[in-house]
Design a protein around this motif. Structure first.
Motif, PDB file in Angstrom:
ATOM      1  N   LYS A 109       0.838  -1.192   0.000  1.00  0.00           N
ATOM      2  CA  LYS A 109       0.000   0.000   0.000  1.00  0.00           C
ATOM      3  C   LYS A 109       0.873   1.242   0.000  1.00  0.00           C
ATOM      4  CE  LYS A 109      -0.861  -0.098   5.032  1.00  0.00           C
ATOM      5  NZ  LYS A 109      -1.923  -0.132   6.058  1.00  0.00           N
ATOM      6  N   LYS A 114      -3.512   4.265   0.938  1.00  0.00           N
ATOM      7  CA  LYS A 114      -4.249   3.733  -0.196  1.00  0.00           C
ATOM      8  C   LYS A 114      -3.622   2.412  -0.656  1.00  0.00           C
ATOM      9  CE  LYS A 114      -6.938   7.460  -0.807  1.00  0.00           C
ATOM     10  NZ  LYS A 114      -8.403   7.460  -0.725  1.00  0.00           N
ATOM     11  N   LYS A 115      -4.445   1.523  -1.199  1.00  0.00           N
ATOM     12  CA  LYS A 115      -3.961   0.230  -1.649  1.00  0.00           C
ATOM     13  C   LYS A 115      -3.249   0.350  -2.996  1.00  0.00           C
ATOM     14  CE  LYS A 115      -5.494  -4.556  -2.410  1.00  0.00           C
ATOM     15  NZ  LYS A 115      -4.460  -5.100  -1.529  1.00  0.00           N
ATOM     16  N   HIS A 176      -3.535   7.873  -7.957  1.00  0.00           N
ATOM     17  CA  HIS A 176      -4.491   8.820  -7.360  1.00  0.00           C
ATOM     18  C   HIS A 176      -3.858  10.175  -7.057  1.00  0.00           C
ATOM     19  CE1 HIS A 176      -2.633   6.882  -3.779  1.00  0.00           C
ATOM     20  NE2 HIS A 176      -2.945   7.999  -3.125  1.00  0.00           N
TER      21      HIS A 176
END
Length: 559
Positions: A109, A114-115, A176
């Motif tokens: 992660k 976040k993964k 992201h």
């Protein structure tokens, strides 16, 4: 590579002053090396303040590759190990070399929680392909997500040789965050988010500190902190070693063979890797001018050198033999061509061969002992960076050796900026530098960098890194053929290695000096797990990326 070399070779003028300011100013309170027993203090050769930038795709990044941002696999360029898993766990090619399938770990992660998924990998590779400033190797694959832990990359033609660069030198970034960056090749990353074993803890211009990532999929590293310090050059690095205030540096120190005696608690390791050479602007068809454009002159210089003396006077006998075909004699011994005239460059001068080459090329020796042709003396200028003390000694030594062979060589010390610009644009006769290795222990990459027509340009235009302007149709065809052959098929590859090595020996656009020994000094009394001659699990250069991160993962505080 050259930027790192320039920093690591600089000699400090105010070393003692800078050392005191930096190490006391950034001290973490107690313990050795200004940072406590769980902090490793590293000196990469950084001279002057750091400018914050952790973008792994920026040429001015101060760190990040391997430590914060990870590759899919770790390739050990020091020996021929199997690629070690990082974010990837397995990979395979189809028989044609047009499809690369990668399996990813499911337990990683990002440091913001976040993964990590296959979307991040596909995004990163597409970003590289779409941004020329990030795509230094001409990657043209198309990555598609199969599922959360599988990615497939397809190519229009066989591309086996692209594998190590994609798998070992592509720094995977979080989609992201990076999808919102409009110019990813130019962004100054001040708050990096990665999957790696370390996170940024503190940044100051004089030093920055990485701390262990407690959520790292491999478990938090035993080495809890790494502090990178800025000093003023080699002398200040040696002073810091002497006082026990840095734990790891890569660079020359006086009497390097007696580090354990001169620096109690420290050890040193020297690894032959980068190949020192006199670069020549060789190709008259691309605008080079001067006597060095004649292969006979280049080969006469090659035979006139006394490499045994050169090693002793300039490199403290830390360098080693070199092959004129530029495969590393030790690491690549199985592919050094038997068709070479010299499988290893002569360590002692061969004056008769040098004289015969010049005389056959129309040179006659004048009353002053210097050869001449058409009324012009055989005089050459070699550029060297001011402050590169070992290379300056090397050039001066070579000049004395060549004088005996009837060749006048004049050293010209210049700033790194001037040297770098001249090298790139071809505004030089000779300069001294080294040929660096690629992402995997395979000489193909060095050949594709320094001997391919695709990486050169006319004089006046910027070449990178075929600075000699060398062009040879047979070499280019052999490089194209190698790219399409599975690296495991050594028998099929060898004829092309033979072609490349014999052609570059014949032309000799880079005149081989010696294989440079990269020497690192490290604090063995404070940390265990360092690379050794018996266990060279990574190239042990503190500025090596991602090599240094692999070392950090192996280290433990000594108790």
């Amino acid at each position: 590579m050259s930027r790192i070399r320039s920093e690591s070779r600089r000699v400090g003028i105010a070393g003692a002053v800078a050392l005191g300011l930096v190490l006391t100013g950034c001290s973490g309170g107690g313990g050795t090396a200004g940072g406590g027993s769980d902090t490793l203090v590293a000196y990469t050769g950084q001279a002057g303040d750091y400018q914050i930038n952790f973008n792994p795709y920026s040429p001015t990044a101060i760190d990040g590759p391997g430590t914060i941002f990870e590759p899919l696999f770790f390739y050990n360029i020091a020996r021929k190990d199997n690629p070690a898993p990082r974010l990837g766990t397995a990979f395979s090619w189809n028989k044609q070399g047009t499809e690369l399938s990668i399996t990813l770990r499911s337990d990683a992660k990002w440091s913001d929680g976040k993964k990590f998924t296959a979307d991040d990998v596909a995004f990163t590779l597409d970003m590289i392909r779409k941004n020329p400033g990030m795509n230094s190797t001409g990657y043209s694959g198309r990555a598609t997500v199969v599922d959360a832990t599988h990615v497939k990359i397809t190519f229009d033609k066989p591309s086996f040789s692209d594998g190590p660069q994609i798998l070992g030198k592509s720094w995977i970034v979080p989609k992201h965050i990076w999808s919102k960056i409009t110019k990813p090749s130019e962004d100054v990353m001040k708050q990096p988010v990665g999957t790696g074993p370390y996170k940024l803890a503190v940044f100051k211009p004089q030093a920055f500190t990485l701390e262990a990532n407690p959520d790292y999929y491999g478990g938090a590293p035993a080495l809890k902190k790494v502090r990178f310090v800025a000093l003023s050059g080699n002398q200040s690095g040696a002073d810091a070693l002497k006082s026990g205030q840095i734990d790891w540096q890569t660079g020359p120190v006086p009497d390097v063979r007696n580090v354990s005696k001169n620096y109690p608690g420290y050890k040193a390791i020297t690894v032959p890797m980068n190949q020192a050479a006199l670069f020549t602007c060789a190709n008259a068809d691309l605008g080079c001018s001067g006597p060095q454009t004649d292969p006979a002159v280049r080969k006469a210089v090659y035979y006139a050198m006394d490499r045994t003396q050169l090693n002793a006077l300039a490199f403290e006998n830390t360098a080693s033999e070199i092959s004129p075909g530029f495969a590393l004699p030790e690491r690549d011994r199985t592919v050094v061509s038997s068709r070479l005239t010299d499988r290893i460059a002569p360590m002692n001068p061969q004056a008769d061969k040098a004289a015969r080459l010049l005389q056959d090329a129309g040179y006659t020796k004048g009353s002053d002992g210097i050869y001449a042709k058409g009324g012009k003396k055989l005089a050459l200028t070699v550029k060297v960076v001011s402050g590169w003390t070992d290379y300056i000694t090397a050039v001066n030594t070579i000049a004395e050796q060549l004088k005996k062979a009837g060749i006048k060589l004049t050293a010209q010390q210049v700033s790194w900026n001037e040297w770098s610009d001249a090298r790139g644009r071809g505004h030089y006769q000779l300069l001294i530098d080294s040929l660096s290795q690629g992402p995997a222990p395979d000489p193909y990459y060095l050949y594709s960098y320094f001997f391919s027509a695709k990486t050169t340009a006319r004089v006046g235009q910027s070449a990178n890194p075929n600075f000699s302007r060398f062009k040879d149709a047979e070499v280019d065809a052999a490089l194209d053929a190698l790219k399409a052959i599975d690296p495991q098929n050594t028998a099929a590859r060898q004829p092309y290695y033979d072609t490349i090595q014999t052609e570059i020996e014949k032309s000799m656009p880079y005149i081989p000096l010696l294989t440079g020994g990269t020497t690192s000094e490290f604090n063995a009394s404070k940390f265990s797990g360092w690379p050794s001659d018996d266990n060279l699990y990574a190239f042990p250069a503190v500025w090596g990326r991602p090599d240094n991160s692999q070392v950090f993962l192996h280290l433990k505080p000594a108790k």
